[in-house]
Every structure is written in structure tokens, then in C-alpha cells.
Design a protein around this motif. Structure first.
Motif, PDB file in Angstrom:
ATOM      1  N   ILE A  17       0.819  -1.204   0.000  1.00  0.00           N
ATOM      2  CA  ILE A  17       0.000   0.000   0.000  1.00  0.00           C
ATOM      3  C   ILE A  17       0.860   1.264   0.000  1.00  0.00           C
ATOM      4  O   ILE A  17       0.513   2.264  -0.621  1.00  0.00           O
ATOM      5  N   ILE A  18       2.005   1.230   0.662  1.00  0.00           N
ATOM      6  CA  ILE A  18       2.914   2.388   0.650  1.00  0.00           C
ATOM      7  C   ILE A  18       3.588   2.493  -0.708  1.00  0.00           C
ATOM      8  O   ILE A  18       3.752   3.597  -1.243  1.00  0.00           O
ATOM      9  N   ILE A  19       3.951   1.377  -1.288  1.00  0.00           N
ATOM     10  CA  ILE A  19       4.533   1.387  -2.636  1.00  0.00           C
ATOM     11  C   ILE A  19       3.519   1.946  -3.636  1.00  0.00           C
ATOM     12  O   ILE A  19       3.868   2.744  -4.510  1.00  0.00           O
ATOM     13  N   ARG A  20       2.242   1.554  -3.495  1.00  0.00           N
ATOM     14  CA  ARG A  20       1.197   2.085  -4.384  1.00  0.00           C
ATOM     15  C   ARG A  20       1.067   3.592  -4.215  1.00  0.00           C
ATOM     16  O   ARG A  20       1.001   4.332  -5.189  1.00  0.00           O
ATOM     17  N   TYR A  21       1.036   4.053  -2.959  1.00  0.00           N
ATOM     18  CA  TYR A  21       0.928   5.486  -2.701  1.00  0.00           C
ATOM     19  C   TYR A  21       2.115   6.243  -3.293  1.00  0.00           C
ATOM     20  O   TYR A  21       1.942   7.215  -4.017  1.00  0.00           O
ATOM     21  N   THR A  33      -3.384   7.117  -6.328  1.00  0.00           N
ATOM     22  CA  THR A  33      -2.958   7.484  -4.981  1.00  0.00           C
ATOM     23  C   THR A  33      -4.114   7.448  -3.991  1.00  0.00           C
ATOM     24  O   THR A  33      -3.957   6.952  -2.873  1.00  0.00           O
ATOM     25  N   ILE A  34      -5.286   7.931  -4.375  1.00  0.00           N
ATOM     26  CA  ILE A  34      -6.417   7.997  -3.448  1.00  0.00           C
ATOM     27  C   ILE A  34      -6.873   6.610  -3.009  1.00  0.00           C
ATOM     28  O   ILE A  34      -7.394   6.445  -1.907  1.00  0.00           O
ATOM     29  N   THR A  35      -6.636   5.581  -3.822  1.00  0.00           N
ATOM     30  CA  THR A  35      -7.068   4.226  -3.467  1.00  0.00           C
ATOM     31  C   THR A  35      -6.256   3.635  -2.320  1.00  0.00           C
ATOM     32  O   THR A  35      -6.612   2.580  -1.796  1.00  0.00           O
ATOM     33  N   ALA A  36      -5.195   4.310  -1.907  1.00  0.00           N
ATOM     34  CA  ALA A  36      -4.356   3.815  -0.821  1.00  0.00           C
ATOM     35  C   ALA A  36      -4.915   4.152   0.562  1.00  0.00           C
ATOM     36  O   ALA A  36      -4.432   3.635   1.562  1.00  0.00           O
ATOM     37  N   PHE A  37      -5.935   5.015   0.634  1.00  0.00           N
ATOM     38  CA  PHE A  37      -6.432   5.520   1.913  1.00  0.00           C
ATOM     39  C   PHE A  37      -7.730   4.858   2.355  1.00  0.00           C
ATOM     40  O   PHE A  37      -8.569   4.503   1.527  1.00  0.00           O
ATOM     41  N   THR A  38      -7.908   4.754   3.687  1.00  0.00           N
ATOM     42  CA  THR A  38      -9.205   4.357   4.231  1.00  0.00           C
ATOM     43  C   THR A  38     -10.186   5.497   3.999  1.00  0.00           C
ATOM     44  O   THR A  38      -9.792   6.640   3.755  1.00  0.00           O
ATOM     45  N   ASP A  39     -11.479   5.211   4.108  1.00  0.00           N
ATOM     46  CA  ASP A  39     -12.502   6.242   3.904  1.00  0.00           C
ATOM     47  C   ASP A  39     -12.381   7.386   4.904  1.00  0.00           C
ATOM     48  O   ASP A  39     -12.721   8.525   4.589  1.00  0.00           O
TER      49      ASP A  39
END
Length: 121
Positions: A17-21, A33-39
Motif C-alpha cells: 500500500i505504501i509502494i502504491r501510494y 494514490t487515493i485508493t491507498a487511503f481508508t474512507d
């Protein structure tokens, strides 16, 4: 976030998830980038707090259009299984032109999404 017990690690051994961000942020790809975060995630950057997906998405869009810059991850640390720090080198047309920033990640309990991100020098 305390990092008195931190250990240096390689960038490619960070959680996915950090690599994706970092990859999405580096490519100025807000949709990824936004898909890496909780709601209900929170981002703290430049003295401002952005809470929730809508606010974070607006922050991402603004930060990617306000200045032109490059981002290069240069170091990573593991604090524990939900806390990580990635130091990124930015160069661009923002005031000062160059800066190294610490991206302090707090992941959710199972490590699949970012709950909090604090960015500071």
C-alpha cells in the motif's frame, strides 16, 4: 510518531500500500494514490489537516497542479508493523525549489490501507 526503535529498510520491501501510494504520488496520478487511503483517513501537510476521502482527493489534486515537481524516495524506515517513514526528495518550482520531506504512514490494523499520513521536513 516516535521512531526511537526504527529500522532502516529498502524501499521495495515496504508494504504494497505504501509502494502504491509513493508510485502514484510520484507519477502525479491522483486516481491511483487515493485508493491507498481508508474512507476516514487523515493527511497532515503544510499545517493543514485533510480528513476523509473527499478532502484528501482535493488535496491530491491541488498539490499536483499548484507546482511542477519531481519526487524521489530516498530512504525508508520501519517503526512497527503499522508505522513507516519514507523520506522523499522533491525538486520543483515551489518556494525553495528543493526539500526532503518525511512521509509518516500509519496503516490500518491489517496493513492494507493508510489511516494517517503526516508530511513534514
Amino acid at each position: 510518531m516516535r521512531d526511537t526503535q526504527s529500522q532502516t529498510t529498502t524501499l521495495d520491501s515496504l508494504p504494497e500500500i505504501i509502494i502504491r501510494y509513493t508510485g502514484g504520488h510520484r507519477a502525479h496520478d491522483s486516481a491511483t494514490t487515493i485508493t491507498a487511503f481508508t474512507d476516514e483517513a487523515t493527511v497532515v501537510d503544510d499545517g493543514h489537516i485533510y480528513h476523509g476521502i473527499a478532502a484528501i482527493e482535493q488535496w491530491l489534486g491541488q498539490s499536483s497542479t499548484e507546482y511542477t515537481y519531481t519526487i524521489e524516495p530516498i530512504a525508508a524506515q520501519v517503526i512497527d508493523n503499522t508505522h513507516y517513514v519514507v523520506t522523499q526528495h522533491l525538486e520543483g518550482n515551489f518556494p525553495g525549489g528543493t526539500v526532503d520531506l518525511r512521509y509518516q504512514f500509519t496503516l490500518n490494523g491489517n496493513g492494507t490501507l493508510i489511516e494517517q499520513l503526516t508530511i513534514e521536513p
